[in-house]
Write a protein that holds these residues in place. Structure first.
Motif, PDB file in Angstrom:
ATOM      1  N   GLY A   1      -1.894 -81.582   4.869  1.00  0.00           N
ATOM      2  CA  GLY A   1      -3.351 -81.634   4.858  1.00  0.00           C
ATOM      3  C   GLY A   1      -4.032 -80.719   5.861  1.00  0.00           C
ATOM      4  N   ALA A   2      -3.249 -79.828   6.491  1.00  0.00           N
ATOM      5  CA  ALA A   2      -3.817 -78.876   7.450  1.00  0.00           C
ATOM      6  C   ALA A   2      -4.172 -77.567   6.740  1.00  0.00           C
ATOM      7  N   GLU A   3      -4.796 -76.664   7.473  1.00  0.00           N
ATOM      8  CA  GLU A   3      -5.222 -75.378   6.911  1.00  0.00           C
ATOM      9  C   GLU A   3      -4.613 -74.227   7.709  1.00  0.00           C
ATOM     10  N   PRO A   4      -4.059 -73.219   7.024  1.00  0.00           N
ATOM     11  CA  PRO A   4      -3.499 -72.067   7.729  1.00  0.00           C
ATOM     12  C   PRO A   4      -4.576 -71.064   8.139  1.00  0.00           C
ATOM     13  N   VAL A   5      -4.335 -70.396   9.245  1.00  0.00           N
ATOM     14  CA  VAL A   5      -5.117 -69.237   9.684  1.00  0.00           C
ATOM     15  C   VAL A   5      -4.133 -68.081   9.752  1.00  0.00           C
ATOM     16  N   PHE A   6      -4.437 -66.973   9.055  1.00  0.00           N
ATOM     17  CA  PHE A   6      -3.449 -65.912   8.869  1.00  0.00           C
ATOM     18  C   PHE A   6      -3.545 -64.824   9.929  1.00  0.00           C
ATOM     19  N   MET A   7      -2.363 -64.417  10.404  1.00  0.00           N
ATOM     20  CA  MET A   7      -2.270 -63.410  11.447  1.00  0.00           C
ATOM     21  C   MET A   7      -1.533 -62.174  10.918  1.00  0.00           C
ATOM     22  N   ASP A   8      -1.880 -61.026  11.444  1.00  0.00           N
ATOM     23  CA  ASP A   8      -1.281 -59.749  11.057  1.00  0.00           C
ATOM     24  C   ASP A   8       0.137 -59.629  11.618  1.00  0.00           C
ATOM     25  N   CYS A   9       0.859 -58.616  11.138  1.00  0.00           N
ATOM     26  CA  CYS A   9       2.184 -58.322  11.678  1.00  0.00           C
ATOM     27  C   CYS A   9       2.122 -57.105  12.594  1.00  0.00           C
ATOM     28  N   ASP A  10       3.175 -56.935  13.388  1.00  0.00           N
ATOM     29  CA  ASP A  10       3.358 -55.697  14.141  1.00  0.00           C
ATOM     30  C   ASP A  10       4.414 -54.859  13.426  1.00  0.00           C
ATOM     31  N   ASP A  11       4.945 -53.833  14.085  1.00  0.00           N
ATOM     32  CA  ASP A  11       5.891 -52.938  13.414  1.00  0.00           C
ATOM     33  C   ASP A  11       7.298 -53.509  13.285  1.00  0.00           C
ATOM     34  N   THR A  12       7.534 -54.715  13.785  1.00  0.00           N
ATOM     35  CA  THR A  12       8.798 -55.405  13.517  1.00  0.00           C
ATOM     36  C   THR A  12       8.666 -56.268  12.261  1.00  0.00           C
ATOM     37  N   LEU A  13       7.485 -56.321  11.678  1.00  0.00           N
ATOM     38  CA  LEU A  13       7.093 -57.172  10.545  1.00  0.00           C
ATOM     39  C   LEU A  13       6.810 -58.610  10.975  1.00  0.00           C
ATOM     40  N   ASN A  14       7.024 -58.917  12.251  1.00  0.00           N
ATOM     41  CA  ASN A  14       6.755 -60.251  12.768  1.00  0.00           C
ATOM     42  C   ASN A  14       5.307 -60.377  13.223  1.00  0.00           C
ATOM     43  N   MET A  15       4.891 -61.610  13.491  1.00  0.00           N
ATOM     44  CA  MET A  15       3.527 -61.873  13.913  1.00  0.00           C
ATOM     45  C   MET A  15       3.131 -61.007  15.105  1.00  0.00           C
TER      46      MET A  15
ATOM     47  N   PRO B   1      -4.118 -69.620  -3.815  1.00  0.00           N
ATOM     48  CA  PRO B   1      -4.408 -70.872  -3.105  1.00  0.00           C
ATOM     49  C   PRO B   1      -5.005 -70.681  -1.713  1.00  0.00           C
ATOM     50  N   TYR B   2      -4.961 -69.442  -1.179  1.00  0.00           N
ATOM     51  CA  TYR B   2      -5.349 -69.218   0.218  1.00  0.00           C
ATOM     52  C   TYR B   2      -6.503 -68.227   0.385  1.00  0.00           C
ATOM     53  N   LEU B   3      -7.173 -67.921  -0.693  1.00  0.00           N
ATOM     54  CA  LEU B   3      -8.239 -66.915  -0.622  1.00  0.00           C
ATOM     55  C   LEU B   3      -9.380 -67.332   0.299  1.00  0.00           C
ATOM     56  N   ASP B   4      -9.598 -68.626   0.442  1.00  0.00           N
ATOM     57  CA  ASP B   4     -10.708 -69.102   1.270  1.00  0.00           C
ATOM     58  C   ASP B   4     -10.313 -69.363   2.714  1.00  0.00           C
ATOM     59  N   ASN B   5      -9.036 -69.160   3.051  1.00  0.00           N
ATOM     60  CA  ASN B   5      -8.602 -69.412   4.422  1.00  0.00           C
ATOM     61  C   ASN B   5      -8.878 -68.224   5.323  1.00  0.00           C
ATOM     62  N   GLN B   6      -9.087 -68.531   6.582  1.00  0.00           N
ATOM     63  CA  GLN B   6      -9.412 -67.491   7.555  1.00  0.00           C
ATOM     64  C   GLN B   6      -8.209 -66.587   7.785  1.00  0.00           C
ATOM     65  N   ARG B   7      -8.492 -65.306   7.953  1.00  0.00           N
ATOM     66  CA  ARG B   7      -7.479 -64.329   8.339  1.00  0.00           C
ATOM     67  C   ARG B   7      -8.068 -63.465   9.443  1.00  0.00           C
ATOM     68  N   TYR B   8      -7.217 -62.929  10.324  1.00  0.00           N
ATOM     69  CA  TYR B   8      -7.726 -62.206  11.487  1.00  0.00           C
ATOM     70  C   TYR B   8      -7.207 -60.773  11.527  1.00  0.00           C
ATOM     71  N   ARG B   9      -8.069 -59.838  11.282  1.00  0.00           N
ATOM     72  CA  ARG B   9      -7.815 -58.397  11.445  1.00  0.00           C
ATOM     73  C   ARG B   9      -6.481 -57.967  10.827  1.00  0.00           C
TER      74      ARG B   9
END
Length: 393
Positions: free
Chosen positions: A97-111, A346-354
């Protein structure tokens, strides 16, 4: 050298030695969620990664769901997740029942830990030990970090952020069994053993397999006790079938674990082959202009689960998608990076950051064959095909 031989992307490396274990499960009747192989496999995984205990489950996804439950992530909370991952790393956030906030990757492909830190500092308030998202007014309670393709994420920086902001950390190590750190604060520590709780997967394409299945590890015994309890339908009194909580049918079967006790013993040899074949690709691809094999972090011993190649259309002569089609047409199984999760319906309305670098890798990355039983001859076939396709252009 080039043939029409089918070369799969990533398939199980199984031994017929396992048949004696399977025979035992059949002869004893212990084929379901009880039996000695479950305990033996849990103990072997725990010993391998240096954890006091491991708790098995039906899949990596089930493990992530249990992790969120035992960390008390509540409906309405927010959880920071990567957009570069398989969707199974994110869906369990919704399960609770929680909501994800999406973060970008770096050049290792990790967060990207710099962007994560920036987001928490400028887009959130820290009030009475809680992180409050300024935009949504919800509490951010946890971070799910994925060690993408077995390449360890920057856990040193992440754990500093965790302590500063009083956040919980779930390590999605479903692709990273066997990866560990060679330097820094966590030297010698395996992926999955640093955050509050870690999760492994034994799906058929993972570095070892039980057909399906997963495992949780933690330094917090109470978390594992609760995960084990919830994973067997939360039986408060198993004799009289008393259940005080909602539980799940998530325990691994004895047949699956019978595979696992053999597979875990062969893990280091699998990683050795993965590293050898990666280095063969690395040397050969240096001669193909327009193709770049992504490196693994040099301050870690990565398990080298998946190999990633970046396609430069201008230099190679075709874009990633065309190369993807041509290789698969030639029976060389390749795949693109997952579709970014923040762009999934399913996640189009969730926040994403840069989100920026993730979009580049989504467009230009291809995974090439990397099974732990991939032969040197097969590596040469893949490389020769990549050379021929460039020449034809």
């Amino acid at each position: 050298m080039v043939t029409n031989k089918a070369i799969p992307l990533s398939v199980p490396n199984l031994s017929l030695d396992i048949l004696e274990h399977i025979r035992e499960t059949i002869e004893t009747g212990w084929v379901s969620t009880g039996g000695r192989f479950i305990t033996e496999f849990e103990n072997k995984v725990a010993k391998y990664v240096g954890a006091e205990r491991a708790v098995s489950c039906q899949s990596g996804t089930a493990g992530l769901h249990l992790a969120l439950r035992v960390l008390d992530i509540k409906p309405g909370d927010e959880v920071i997740v990567p957009t570069v991952t398989f969707i199974a790393a994110v869906n369990p956030v919704k399960y609770v029942g929680a909501e994800p906030v999406f973060m970008d990757c770096d050049d290792t492909l990790n967060m990207d830990m710099d962007k994560l830190e920036e987001f928490l500092e400028y887009e959130c308030d820290f009030i009475d030990g809680k992180v409050i998202n300024k935009k949504t007014k919800r509490q951010i309670s946890a971070i799910v970090v994925v060690h993408v393709f077995g390449n360890p994420a920057d856990m040193e920086k992440l754990m500093d952020i965790k302590e500063k902001y009083n956040l919980k950390v779930i390590e999605d190590s479903t692709e990273a069994l066997g990866s560990y750190y060679l330097e820094g604060k966590y030297k010698g520590k395996y992926c999955g053993t640093i955050g509050d709780i870690g999760v492994y997967s034994f799906n058929a394409n993972k570095i070892i397999t039980t057909g399906g299945g997963g495992m949780l590890v933690s330094n917090n015994q109470e978390l594992l006790d609760k995960a084990a309890f919830l994973g067997v339908q939360a039986k408060t009194d198993p004799l009289y079938f008393i259940h005080d909580e909602i539980g799940y049918n998530y325990r691994m079967t004895n047949i699956q674990a019978a595979f696992g006790v053999d597979q875990i013993d062969r893990l280091e040899s699998f990683i050795e082959t993965k590293i050898k074949n990666y280095n063969l690709y690395k040397e050969a691809l240096k001669d193909i202009d327009g193709l770049t094999l992504l490196p693994f972090r040099s301050d870690t011993r990565a398990n080298h689960w998946f190999y990633s190649v970046i396609v430069d259309k201008d230099k190679y002569g075709m874009d990633r998608d065309e190369l993807l089609r041509k290789l698969n047409d030639e029976n060389i199984q390749t795949r693109p990076l997952w579709g970014l999760i923040h762009k999934q319906k399913p996640y189009l309305d969730n926040q994403r950051y840069r989100i920026k670098k993730a979009s580049f890798y989504e467009k230009n990355l291809i995974n090439i064959p990397c099974s732990s039983n991939l032969s040197e001859e097969e590596v040469k076939i893949v490389v020769e095909k990549l050379k021929l396709l460039k020449t034809k252009e």
